[in-house]
Write an enzyme that holds these catalytic residues in place. Structure first.
Site, mmCIF file in Angstrom:
data_model
loop_
_atom_site.group_PDB
_atom_site.id
_atom_site.type_symbol
_atom_site.label_atom_id
_atom_site.label_comp_id
_atom_site.label_asym_id
_atom_site.label_seq_id
_atom_site.Cartn_x
_atom_site.Cartn_y
_atom_site.Cartn_z
ATOM 1 N NE ARG A 8 -3.112 0.214 2.853
ATOM 2 C CZ ARG A 8 -2.907 0.479 4.167
ATOM 3 N NH1 ARG A 8 -2.308 -0.134 4.961
ATOM 4 N NH2 ARG A 8 -3.358 1.790 4.544
ATOM 5 C CE LYS A 80 -2.353 -2.396 13.531
ATOM 6 N NZ LYS A 80 -3.268 -1.919 12.319
ATOM 7 C CG ASP A 81 -4.085 -3.934 9.274
ATOM 8 O OD1 ASP A 81 -5.062 -3.355 9.784
ATOM 9 O OD2 ASP A 81 -2.979 -3.031 8.815
ATOM 10 C CB SER A 126 -7.993 1.377 17.085
ATOM 11 O OG SER A 126 -8.414 0.251 17.595
ATOM 12 N NE ARG A 128 -6.800 -3.502 19.721
ATOM 13 C CZ ARG A 128 -5.579 -2.744 20.252
ATOM 14 N NH1 ARG A 128 -5.731 -2.575 21.294
ATOM 15 N NH2 ARG A 128 -4.807 -2.090 19.519
ATOM 16 N NE ARG A 129 -5.204 2.565 18.434
ATOM 17 C CZ ARG A 129 -4.845 1.705 17.546
ATOM 18 N NH1 ARG A 129 -3.996 0.776 17.498
ATOM 19 N NH2 ARG A 129 -4.976 2.222 16.107
#
Length: 205
Positions: A8, A80-81, A126, A128-129
């Site tokens: 990317r 994680k992606d 995020s 999650r964060r």
């Protein structure tokens, strides 16, 4: 032998790809490597949260298509992606040693999670964060960086980080708002040369 890597365009993706290429070249000195930069949906749509545009797959689908077509030989991702299940025909070839595993709070004034002012505003991309921050500090106001027109994975996000590290006041969001801190991946900043003025996001630090 020549390998073509799909990557990317973000600073972090390019850094990670180059890191893997250099690691391979230390073992296979005659190896020739080339990067093919591919822009994904996650790179194009910067004004919406990830769950609204398809979740984790938005950063991998175009690269997977190139892999399956044979146009490239491999790609480097943050684990994680990746979706939970690999597409048929693709596999995870290797997982390098893990770098910094903790999240980090970046703050112009050196705040920690516990010393952030009451009702402080913290930016993150995020979910999650955001959930972890609110579990520790329910009073915090969480701002979605992608919704405000910034994506941490793009150069604009790294520009925001560099501005924080340089000590200048940062107008973090398009609408004139400022945040007291930003919650980010702890290992990302050192990889792009922006490694100071960050604190691990753990209680009491």
């Amino acid at each position: 032998m020549k390998l073509i890597f799909a990557t990317r365009p973000s600073a972090l993706a390019r850094w990670q790809t180059q890191w893997v290429i250099q690691a391979l070249k230390t073992i296979h000195r005659d190896l020739e490597c080339e990067e093919k930069i591919i822009t994904t949906q996650g790179d194009k749509i910067l004004n919406k949260p990830l769950p609204e545009i398809g979740g984790k797959g938005v950063f991998t689908q175009e690269l997977e298509g190139e892999l399956l077509s044979g146009a490239v030989h491999c790609a480097v991702h943050s684990l994680k992606d990746l979706p939970v299940e690999n597409p048929v025909g693709l596999t995870i070839g290797c997982i390098p040693a893990r770098a910094e595993a903790r999240d980090a709070l970046i703050s112009l004034k050196g705040y920690t999670v516990t010393t952030l002012p009451k009702n402080a505003s913290v930016g993150t991309s995020s979910l999650r964060r955001a959930a972890q921050l609110l579990s520790l500090r329910p009073d915090l106001h969480i701002q979605s960086l992608r919704q405000r027109g910034y994506a941490f994975t793009k150069s604009t996000g790294w520009s925001i980080r560099r501005n924080y590290f340089s000590g200048r006041r940062v107008d973090s969001f398009k609408f004139g708002e400022t945040c007291d801190g930003m919650a980010v991946v702890g290992g990302d900043a050192p990889r792009t040369g922006s490694g100071r003025a960050r604190r691990p996001m753990s209680r009491g630090r």
